[in-house]
Enzyme design. Structure first.
Site, PDB file in Angstrom:
ATOM      1  N   HIS A 119       3.550  -3.188   5.098  1.00  0.00           N
ATOM      2  CA  HIS A 119       2.848  -4.293   4.448  1.00  0.00           C
ATOM      3  C   HIS A 119       3.890  -5.119   3.707  1.00  0.00           C
ATOM      4  CE1 HIS A 119      -1.194  -2.639   5.089  1.00  0.00           C
ATOM      5  NE2 HIS A 119      -0.622  -1.476   4.929  1.00  0.00           N
ATOM      6  N   TYR A 135      -7.109   2.333  -2.053  1.00  0.00           N
ATOM      7  CA  TYR A 135      -6.419   3.632  -2.196  1.00  0.00           C
ATOM      8  C   TYR A 135      -5.118   3.528  -2.987  1.00  0.00           C
ATOM      9  CZ  TYR A 135      -3.658   2.194   1.955  1.00  0.00           C
ATOM     10  OH  TYR A 135      -2.865   1.520   2.843  1.00  0.00           O
ATOM     11  N   GLU A 136      -4.628   2.320  -3.198  1.00  0.00           N
ATOM     12  CA  GLU A 136      -3.437   2.161  -4.038  1.00  0.00           C
ATOM     13  C   GLU A 136      -3.806   2.166  -5.520  1.00  0.00           C
ATOM     14  OE1 GLU A 136      -0.429  -0.808  -2.008  1.00  0.00           O
ATOM     15  OE2 GLU A 136      -2.487  -1.373  -1.523  1.00  0.00           O
ATOM     16  N   ASN A 162      -5.056   4.869  16.604  1.00  0.00           N
ATOM     17  CA  ASN A 162      -5.094   6.303  16.912  1.00  0.00           C
ATOM     18  C   ASN A 162      -6.541   6.703  17.134  1.00  0.00           C
ATOM     19  OD1 ASN A 162      -5.035   5.786  13.773  1.00  0.00           O
ATOM     20  ND2 ASN A 162      -6.240   7.653  14.080  1.00  0.00           N
ATOM     21  N   SER A 168      -1.879  -3.240   8.775  1.00  0.00           N
ATOM     22  CA  SER A 168      -0.738  -2.338   8.973  1.00  0.00           C
ATOM     23  C   SER A 168      -0.100  -2.543  10.338  1.00  0.00           C
ATOM     24  CB  SER A 168      -1.185  -0.871   8.904  1.00  0.00           C
ATOM     25  OG  SER A 168      -1.671  -0.570   7.638  1.00  0.00           O
ATOM     26  N   MET A 187      -9.487   1.727   6.125  1.00  0.00           N
ATOM     27  CA  MET A 187      -9.464   1.742   4.657  1.00  0.00           C
ATOM     28  C   MET A 187      -9.331   0.343   4.055  1.00  0.00           C
ATOM     29  SD  MET A 187      -6.823   4.931   4.350  1.00  0.00           S
ATOM     30  CE  MET A 187      -6.985   6.386   5.423  1.00  0.00           C
ATOM     31  N   SER A 188      -9.830  -0.660   4.768  1.00  0.00           N
ATOM     32  CA  SER A 188      -9.648  -2.031   4.262  1.00  0.00           C
ATOM     33  C   SER A 188     -10.776  -2.936   4.740  1.00  0.00           C
ATOM     34  CB  SER A 188      -8.295  -2.577   4.747  1.00  0.00           C
ATOM     35  OG  SER A 188      -8.326  -2.794   6.152  1.00  0.00           O
ATOM     36  N   HIS A 223       0.861   7.904   9.518  1.00  0.00           N
ATOM     37  CA  HIS A 223       1.021   6.462   9.297  1.00  0.00           C
ATOM     38  C   HIS A 223       2.045   5.894  10.286  1.00  0.00           C
ATOM     39  CE1 HIS A 223       0.682   2.692   7.228  1.00  0.00           C
ATOM     40  NE2 HIS A 223       1.954   2.683   6.856  1.00  0.00           N
ATOM     41  N   HIS A 261      -4.996  -2.474  -1.293  1.00  0.00           N
ATOM     42  CA  HIS A 261      -5.967  -1.465  -0.870  1.00  0.00           C
ATOM     43  C   HIS A 261      -6.583  -0.755  -2.078  1.00  0.00           C
ATOM     44  CE1 HIS A 261      -3.253  -1.887   2.642  1.00  0.00           C
ATOM     45  NE2 HIS A 261      -4.350  -1.705   3.345  1.00  0.00           N
ATOM     46  N   ALA A 298      -5.695  -1.967  11.106  1.00  0.00           N
ATOM     47  CA  ALA A 298      -5.512  -0.817  11.992  1.00  0.00           C
ATOM     48  C   ALA A 298      -6.629   0.156  11.665  1.00  0.00           C
ATOM     49  CB  ALA A 298      -4.158  -0.184  11.748  1.00  0.00           C
TER      50      ALA A 298
HETATM   51  N1  HPA Z   1      -8.710   6.681   9.623  1.00  0.00           N
HETATM   52  C1  HPA Z   1      -8.744   5.798   8.593  1.00  0.00           C
HETATM   53  N2  HPA Z   1      -7.983   4.732   8.529  1.00  0.00           N
HETATM   54  C2  HPA Z   1      -7.138   4.507   9.546  1.00  0.00           C
HETATM   55  C3  HPA Z   1      -7.042   5.377  10.642  1.00  0.00           C
HETATM   56  C4  HPA Z   1      -7.871   6.521  10.686  1.00  0.00           C
HETATM   57  O1  HPA Z   1      -7.849   7.336  11.624  1.00  0.00           O
HETATM   58  N3  HPA Z   1      -6.097   4.847  11.467  1.00  0.00           N
HETATM   59  C5  HPA Z   1      -5.650   3.709  10.891  1.00  0.00           C
HETATM   60  N4  HPA Z   1      -6.271   3.494   9.722  1.00  0.00           N
END
Ligand code: HPA
Length: 271
Positions: A60, A84-85, A233, A29, A209-210, A245, A82, A112
Site C-alpha cells: 500500500h 485492522y490497522e 487466493n 493490495s 477486509m476493506s 499476504h 484499514h 484483493a
Molecule cells: N480473507 C480475507 N481477506 C483477504 C483474503 C482472504 O482470504 N485474501 C485477500 N484479502
C-alpha cells in the site's frame, strides 16, 4: 476526521489540482501499479493532508495521484486505511468523503479478496454486486455529516448502469468477469475454515477486509460506485495451502495486465 477537516482537505486538494476529478479510484493490495500509469500526474502523500495518517501496509503506497487516465480526470487513492490497522471508521472513510466534498461523483474501488465461490480460482476478477458488512460498524455512526443523509438506501450500492458498462467492457476484452457478493470482515487474521463455511451459507462469494466502509460513505454522499475484487487466493479451508499476504501481492502482480485493461476500459466508457 471531522467535517471541518474534511472540508479543509478538499480545499487543499482542489487548490493543488485546479480541477475537479471526474472519477475517484481506490487501489487495493498489490494493485498500486495503476497509479504509475496516470499521465500528467500530481502526487500528494496522505501525510500532507492534515488529519490523515500516512498509510503503511506492505503493498500500500499511501498517496493520492491525480491526473489523466484514458482521457478522464482521475483522482487515484493508492493505498487505503484499514480497520485492522486500528483506524477509526472516520479515517477509513475520510478519503472518499474528501473526494465527495470536492464534487467527485463516481467511485471505482478495487481490492484483493479470498475466493469462497467454488467456481473461482486465484486470479479471478469479481465485480461486486452486493456486500455483507460483517465489520459490525460503519462510517455513518455519529453526527450526520455535511452533504450526507442519516439512513441511506443500499439497495443499489453498486451502480447498475456502471455494472452494465463493466460487463460490456469485459466482454469486448474477452475477459471472464465474475460477479458476486463481497463479505467485509475486520481481520487482520485470515478466516478459519468454519468462518468461511459460515460466510458461504450467508451468501458470500468473496471475503476481504476493506471496501465496504468506503462504499457506504460514497453512497450516503450520493456518489455512484463500481467495485472489483481480485481473487488473490482461495479462502481458508478451500485453498490447499496456508494463506499469506505475499500470495495476495503475487496475485496482484500476475493479474496486473488484465486488471489494468479492465480498469482502463471502464474508465473510458463510464457515463
Ligand atoms: N480473507 C480475507 N481477506 C483477504 C483474503 C482472504 O482470504 N485474501 C485477500 N484479502
Amino acid at each position: 476526521m471531522d467535517d471541518s477537516e474534511i472540508g479543509r482537505a478538499a480545499e487543499l486538494l482542489r487548490d493543488r489540482l485546479e480541477w475537479t476529478p471526474e472519477i475517484m479510484g481506490v487501489l487495493g493490495s498489490g494493485l498500486g501499479f495503476l497509479a504509475d500509469a496516470v499521465d500528467e500526474s500530481v502526487s500528494i502523500p496522505f501525510g500532507e493532508i492534515p488529519g490523515l495518517p500516512s498509510a503503511g501496509v506492505a503493498g500500500h503506497q499511501g498517496r493520492w495521484v491525480a491526473g489523466l487516465l484514458e482521457g478522464r480526470r482521475v483522482l487515484i487513492q493508492a493505498g487505503r486505511f484499514h480497520v485492522y490497522e486500528g483506524h477509526p471508521m472516520a479515517v477509513v472513510a475520510a478519503p472518499v468523503r474528501i473526494a465527495a466534498r470536492m464534487g467527485v461523483e463516481r467511485l471505482l474501488l478495487t481490492n484483493a479478496a479470498g475466493g469462497i465461490n467454488r467456481r473461482f480460482t486465484a486470479g479471478t476478477i469479481m465485480m461486486l454486486e452486493d456486500h455483507l458488512n460483517l465489520m459490525w460498524r460503519g462510517p455513518l455512526v455519529g453526527p450526520v455529516r455535511e452533504g450526507e443523509e442519516r439512513f441511506p438506501d443500499m439497495t443499489t450500492a453498486y451502480d447498475p448502469e456502471f455494472r452494465e458498462v463493466a460487463r460490456a467492457v469485459a466482454l469486448k476484452q474477452g475477459l471472464e468477469l465474475a460477479r458476486g457478493t463481497y463479505a467485509a470482515v475486520t481481520g487482520p487474521s485470515y478466516e478459519t475454515p468454519a468462518e468461511i463455511r459460515m460466510l458461504a451459507t450467508m451468501g458470500a462469494d468473496a471475503v476481504g477486509m476493506s471496501t465496504v466502509p468506503e462504499v457506504i460513505a460514497a453512497r450516503t454522499a450520493g456518489m455512484r460506485v463500481l467495485a472489483f475484487s481480485l481473487i488473490s487466493n482461495l479462502a481458508a479451508g478451500i485453498s490447499p495451502t496456508p494463506l499469506s499476504h505475499e500470495e495476495v501481492l503475487e496475485a496482484g502482480r500476475e493479474a496486473a495486465g488484465r486488471f489494468e485493461a479492465l480498469v482502463r476500459g471502464v474508465l473510458a466508457e463510464l457515463p
